[in-house]
Motif scaffolding. Structure first.
Motif, PDB file in Angstrom:
ATOM      1  N   LYS A  68       0.779  -1.445   0.115  1.00 26.66           N
ATOM      2  CA  LYS A  68      -0.102   0.049  -0.077  1.00 26.66           C
ATOM      3  C   LYS A  68       0.735   1.351   0.043  1.00 26.66           C
ATOM      4  CE  LYS A  68      -3.838  -2.116   2.339  1.00 26.66           C
ATOM      5  NZ  LYS A  68      -4.914  -1.842   1.054  1.00 26.66           N
ATOM      6  N   LEU A  69       2.101   1.365   0.593  1.00 26.33           N
ATOM      7  CA  LEU A  69       3.081   2.163   0.791  1.00 26.33           C
ATOM      8  C   LEU A  69       3.580   2.676  -0.770  1.00 26.33           C
ATOM      9  CD1 LEU A  69       4.742   4.208   2.614  1.00 26.33           C
ATOM     10  CD2 LEU A  69       6.525   2.297   2.468  1.00 26.33           C
ATOM     11  N   GLY A  70       3.699   1.769  -1.488  1.00 31.97           N
ATOM     12  CA  GLY A  70       4.074   2.109  -2.974  1.00 31.97           C
ATOM     13  C   GLY A  70       3.123   2.766  -3.688  1.00 31.97           C
ATOM     14  N   GLU A  71       1.724   2.832  -3.367  1.00 30.66           N
ATOM     15  CA  GLU A  71       0.915   3.691  -3.954  1.00 30.66           C
ATOM     16  C   GLU A  71       0.637   5.128  -3.567  1.00 30.66           C
ATOM     17  OE1 GLU A  71      -2.866   1.725  -3.225  1.00 30.66           O
ATOM     18  OE2 GLU A  71      -2.381  -0.009  -3.999  1.00 30.66           O
ATOM     19  N   GLN A  72       1.309   5.417  -2.199  1.00 28.04           N
ATOM     20  CA  GLN A  72       1.247   6.874  -1.482  1.00 28.04           C
ATOM     21  C   GLN A  72       2.679   7.455  -1.893  1.00 28.04           C
ATOM     22  OE1 GLN A  72      -0.230   6.258   2.238  1.00 28.04           O
ATOM     23  NE2 GLN A  72      -2.016   5.859   1.665  1.00 28.04           N
ATOM     24  N   CYS A  73       3.818   6.482  -1.510  1.00 27.19           N
ATOM     25  CA  CYS A  73       4.952   7.065  -1.710  1.00 27.19           C
ATOM     26  C   CYS A  73       5.822   6.104  -2.534  1.00 27.19           C
ATOM     27  CB  CYS A  73       5.712   7.124  -0.323  1.00 27.19           C
ATOM     28  SG  CYS A  73       4.710   8.117   1.046  1.00 27.19           S
ATOM     29  N   PRO A  74       5.657   6.494  -3.708  1.00 26.18           N
ATOM     30  CA  PRO A  74       6.269   5.282  -4.792  1.00 26.18           C
ATOM     31  C   PRO A  74       8.046   5.574  -4.830  1.00 26.18           C
ATOM     32  CG  PRO A  74       5.258   7.137  -5.906  1.00 26.18           C
ATOM     33  CD  PRO A  74       4.608   7.037  -4.581  1.00 26.18           C
ATOM     34  N   ASP A  75       8.390   6.662  -4.264  1.00 24.84           N
ATOM     35  CA  ASP A  75       9.812   6.969  -4.414  1.00 24.84           C
ATOM     36  C   ASP A  75      10.567   6.681  -3.140  1.00 24.84           C
ATOM     37  OD1 ASP A  75       9.547   7.727  -6.878  1.00 24.84           O
ATOM     38  OD2 ASP A  75       9.060  10.126  -6.195  1.00 24.84           O
ATOM     39  N   CYS A  76       9.896   6.034  -2.039  1.00 26.69           N
ATOM     40  CA  CYS A  76      10.684   6.040  -0.756  1.00 26.69           C
ATOM     41  C   CYS A  76      11.275   4.643  -0.981  1.00 26.69           C
ATOM     42  CB  CYS A  76       9.612   6.038   0.413  1.00 26.69           C
ATOM     43  SG  CYS A  76       8.630   4.616   0.542  1.00 26.69           S
ATOM     44  N   LYS A  77      12.579   4.473  -0.139  1.00 24.99           N
ATOM     45  CA  LYS A  77      13.027   3.192  -0.140  1.00 24.99           C
ATOM     46  C   LYS A  77      12.818   2.279   1.106  1.00 24.99           C
ATOM     47  CE  LYS A  77      15.382   4.709  -3.734  1.00 24.99           C
ATOM     48  NZ  LYS A  77      14.894   4.125  -5.060  1.00 24.99           N
ATOM     49  N   LEU A  78      12.788   1.044   0.843  1.00 23.76           N
ATOM     50  CA  LEU A  78      12.369   0.153   1.788  1.00 23.76           C
ATOM     51  C   LEU A  78      13.287  -0.613   2.487  1.00 23.76           C
ATOM     52  CD1 LEU A  78       9.040  -1.478   0.055  1.00 23.76           C
ATOM     53  CD2 LEU A  78       9.183  -0.382   2.659  1.00 23.76           C
ATOM     54  N   LEU A  79      13.161  -0.787   3.563  1.00 24.12           N
ATOM     55  CA  LEU A  79      14.378  -1.672   4.461  1.00 24.12           C
ATOM     56  C   LEU A  79      13.644  -2.520   5.433  1.00 24.12           C
ATOM     57  CD1 LEU A  79      17.515   0.332   5.893  1.00 24.12           C
ATOM     58  CD2 LEU A  79      17.351  -1.857   4.554  1.00 24.12           C
ATOM     59  N   PHE A  80      13.649  -3.902   5.229  1.00 23.32           N
ATOM     60  CA  PHE A  80      12.826  -4.991   5.943  1.00 23.32           C
ATOM     61  C   PHE A  80      13.715  -5.384   6.976  1.00 23.32           C
ATOM     62  CE2 PHE A  80      10.109  -5.748   2.082  1.00 23.32           C
ATOM     63  CZ  PHE A  80       8.845  -5.196   2.676  1.00 23.32           C
ATOM     64  N   MET A  81      12.898  -6.008   8.076  1.00 19.56           N
ATOM     65  CA  MET A  81      13.781  -6.640   9.174  1.00 19.56           C
ATOM     66  C   MET A  81      12.706  -7.730  10.010  1.00 19.56           C
ATOM     67  SD  MET A  81      14.068  -3.760  12.103  1.00 19.56           S
ATOM     68  CE  MET A  81      12.570  -2.625  12.679  1.00 19.56           C
ATOM     69  N   SER A  82      13.374  -8.874   9.869  1.00 13.95           N
ATOM     70  CA  SER A  82      12.365  -9.646  10.625  1.00 13.95           C
ATOM     71  C   SER A  82      13.205 -11.008  11.332  1.00 13.95           C
ATOM     72  CB  SER A  82      11.287 -10.255   9.590  1.00 13.95           C
ATOM     73  OG  SER A  82      10.940 -11.580  10.081  1.00 13.95           O
ATOM     74  N   GLY A  83      12.686 -11.693  12.090  1.00  9.79           N
ATOM     75  CA  GLY A  83      13.400 -12.702  12.705  1.00  9.79           C
ATOM     76  C   GLY A  83      13.124 -14.131  12.070  1.00  9.79           C
ATOM     77  N   TYR A  84      12.315 -13.817  11.178  1.00 12.29           N
ATOM     78  CA  TYR A  84      11.783 -15.171  10.482  1.00 12.29           C
ATOM     79  C   TYR A  84      12.091 -15.203   9.181  1.00 12.29           C
ATOM     80  CZ  TYR A  84       8.491 -14.767  14.388  1.00 12.29           C
ATOM     81  OH  TYR A  84       7.774 -14.607  15.665  1.00 12.29           O
ATOM     82  N   LEU A  85      13.257 -16.221   8.959  1.00  9.65           N
ATOM     83  CA  LEU A  85      13.991 -16.253   7.641  1.00  9.65           C
ATOM     84  C   LEU A  85      13.002 -17.030   6.741  1.00  9.65           C
ATOM     85  CD1 LEU A  85      17.628 -16.335   8.325  1.00  9.65           C
ATOM     86  CD2 LEU A  85      16.342 -14.281   7.592  1.00  9.65           C
ATOM     87  N   ASP A  86      11.957 -16.502   6.417  1.00  9.67           N
ATOM     88  CA  ASP A  86      10.713 -17.384   5.410  1.00  9.67           C
ATOM     89  C   ASP A  86      11.125 -17.027   3.998  1.00  9.67           C
ATOM     90  OD1 ASP A  86       8.446 -17.911   3.849  1.00  9.67           O
ATOM     91  OD2 ASP A  86       7.862 -18.598   5.913  1.00  9.67           O
ATOM     92  N   VAL A  87      11.134 -18.116   3.348  1.00  7.71           N
ATOM     93  CA  VAL A  87      11.481 -17.683   1.879  1.00  7.71           C
ATOM     94  C   VAL A  87      10.405 -17.038   1.180  1.00  7.71           C
ATOM     95  CG1 VAL A  87      11.889 -19.089  -0.270  1.00  7.71           C
ATOM     96  CG2 VAL A  87      12.836 -19.802   1.574  1.00  7.71           C
ATOM     97  N   GLU A  88       8.991 -17.181   1.399  1.00  8.77           N
ATOM     98  CA  GLU A  88       8.129 -16.372   0.985  1.00  8.77           C
ATOM     99  C   GLU A  88       8.328 -14.997   1.277  1.00  8.77           C
ATOM    100  OE1 GLU A  88       5.988 -17.158  -1.209  1.00  8.77           O
ATOM    101  OE2 GLU A  88       7.045 -19.010  -1.157  1.00  8.77           O
ATOM    102  N   TYR A  89       8.563 -14.477   2.459  1.00  9.61           N
ATOM    103  CA  TYR A  89       8.897 -13.052   2.783  1.00  9.61           C
ATOM    104  C   TYR A  89      10.049 -12.585   1.931  1.00  9.61           C
ATOM    105  CZ  TYR A  89       5.812 -13.265   6.836  1.00  9.61           C
ATOM    106  OH  TYR A  89       4.571 -13.608   7.670  1.00  9.61           O
ATOM    107  N   LEU A  90      11.031 -13.450   1.901  1.00  8.91           N
ATOM    108  CA  LEU A  90      12.250 -12.630   1.110  1.00  8.91           C
ATOM    109  C   LEU A  90      11.789 -12.775  -0.385  1.00  8.91           C
ATOM    110  CD1 LEU A  90      15.083 -15.029   2.400  1.00  8.91           C
ATOM    111  CD2 LEU A  90      14.933 -12.669   2.692  1.00  8.91           C
TER     112      LEU A  90
END
Length: 504
Positions: A68-90
């Motif tokens: 949803k963020l991509g629709e409102q702020c298409p130019d912002c840069k994303l950094l993800f963090m998680s303790g779950y190294l799930d392939v689908e998340y990646l």
């Protein structure tokens, strides 16, 4: 730079904020969010350049939030963090073009490396955006110039239209925006007005076309001509110093140059009507015959024979131009420039007393600074008044003394100007000429030359654009050091000190 940290764990958020000296990365503001829904609201409000978000959050998980963020702020840069190294998340992170992915518990060196990488990505995007913006602006300016000039071939113009994203098959109108002849600030104003037209849904292209003037070409495929006029008036409400003139509507892009000529004709209105700020082109009922060459002849004959009549003659001329003829302002400038130069040439001593004129060539620059006939008239009357004052001296002094004064004014820049040269010019002995001059003026010719040079130097010194060595040369001193010595002897201060005192 602004950054949003989204994580449902308060301890994690606070730890991240305290662990890094964010300002060293150019990040001046950090916004916190406890869940995905709050993060989305805050992102829409603050428009962060970087978003550091946990993947597992209540109300809206990190992946859904990022989509949803991509629709409102298409130019912002994303950094993800998680303790779950799930392939689908990646896979989702990769699909969403995340800059990086940080494992929890977060290691500070990894975080710093990811932040540095993200900041670099933001800066690279900014540079690219700036480059594209500059390229687009240049394309628009080039296209506007091609259309206004109307000299380029059809293929070249159509190609430029494609590159600038400008409609080819539409009606067009030219609009000239003037800042009243005041040069400076045109590039910034051009950018501001481009943004204005864009906000109003008009695909205008424009360029600087003259001193304090911008020319715009507006396609009429999305807006009607009446809408353009209304927008122009709206622009004037927020810019008190501007004046706007519009040309005629044309159907083909290769007729745009005619619309520009018509807009320039409409601009003529402001020269005669200082209070007007908006002018529409209309076909003149009677075409002006323009300025007759006989006017300058009449002026010159009056100047030579009856200078006291000049003021009334100029007043009457301006009244007639204002009420009846209204020739193009360029012709009026040319006439008044010729009149001013004629008076200066006749009485070179005027240069020592006229504001803004230091050499004969300066008169065109000085007159072009006036945007209305009233301003132009007032200044030419100032020159006329000074001329008449100089001519009045002829009643005080003999023809011989006046001739000496005129010769000094015309040859003051000659360092070798002296009594023998003037005597030779007058076909008189130097001694006899000097006696006659002193009897009438109370000073010798040598003293007069020195005093005239010093008075002229004082005037030139007031113009900061003149360097002292140039002033020395213009006033006829043999060298800058000799100029400084004589100037100090006459005024008790050096030329540099005099400038500081007067411009303080």
């Amino acid at each position: 730079m602004r950054m949003l940290i989204a994580d449902d764990d308060d301890y994690t958020r606070e730890g991240l904020m305290d662990a890094v000296e964010w300002s060293q990365y150019g990040i001046e503001e950090i916004i916190e969010a406890r869940d995905g829904a709050q993060a989305l609201r805050l992102a829409a409000q603050h428009k962060p350049e970087i978003v550091l978000t946990d993947i597992r959050m209540p109300k809206l998980n990190g992946i859904a939030f990022a989509e949803k963020l991509g629709e409102q702020c298409p130019d912002c840069k994303l950094l993800f963090m998680s303790g779950y190294l799930d392939v689908e998340y990646l896979k989702s992170a990769i699909r969403l073009a995340a800059v990086d992915y940080i494992e929890k518990p977060v290691k500070i060196p990894d975080l710093k490396e990811a932040i540095a990488k993200t900041v670099e990505s933001v800066q690279k995007s900014r540079r690219l955006t700036d480059e594209l913006s500059i390229k687009k602006n240049l394309q628009q300016q080039k296209l506007a110039q091609l259309l206004i000039e109307g000299t380029a071939g059809r293929e070249a113009v159509q190609k430029q239209c494609e590159e600038a994203g400008f409609p080819v098959n539409a009606g067009y109108v030219c609009v000239i925006v003037s800042s009243g002849g005041q040069a400076g600030g045109e590039p910034e104003l051009l950018e501001e007005l481009h943004a204005f037209w864009h906000r109003q849904g008009v695909q205008a292209v424009g360029n600087v076309t003259g001193r304090g003037e911008l020319g715009f070409v507006l396609p009429l495929n999305r807006v009607k001509l009446e809408r353009v006029h209304a927008l122009a008036k709206q622009l004037l409400v927020s810019h008190n110093s501007l004046r706007i003139a519009t040309g005629s509507k044309v159907l083909d892009m290769f007729e745009v140059s005619q619309s520009y000529v018509d807009a320039h004709t409409a601009l003529n209105c402001f020269f005669y009507e200082p209070e007007s700020r908006f002018s529409l082109y209309s076909e003149p009922a009677v075409i002006s015959a323009g300025i007759s060459p006989q006017l300058f002849v009449d002026f010159y004959m009056l100047m030579k024979s009856q200078p006291r009549e000049l003021t009334g003659w100029i007043e009457a001329l301006c009244d007639r131009l204002m009420s009846e003829d209204r020739p193009p302002r360029e012709q009026v400038y040319s006439l008044f420039s010729s009149m001013g130069k004629a008076m200066l040439q006749e009485k070179g001593a005027l240069l020592a007393g006229l504001d803004g004129i230091y050499e004969m060539k300066d008169i065109d620059t000085r007159l072009s600074a006036f945007y209305t006939l009233i301003e132009l008239k007032e200044y030419i009357l100032t020159i006329c008044s000074s001329y008449c004052a100089e001519k009045a001296k002829e009643a005080e002094y003999s023809h011989t003394v006046i001739s000496v004064m005129d010769y000094v004014a015309a040859h003051v820049s000659k360092a070798e100007l002296d009594l023998p040269e003037i005597g030779q010019h007058m076909f008189m002995s130097s001694a006899h000429l000097n006696v006659l001059f002193k009897q009438e003026t109370g000073m010798t010719i040598t003293q007069y030359i020195r005093d005239y040079r010093i008075e002229l130097a004082k005037k030139l010194i007031m113009n900061e654009h003149y360097k002292m060595n140039a002033i020395s040369e213009l006033c006829g001193f043999a060298s800058p050091s000799y100029f400084a010595k004589v100037f100090r002897l006459c005024t008790s201060v050096t030329p540099v000190e005099y400038r500081k005192l007067k411009l303080r």
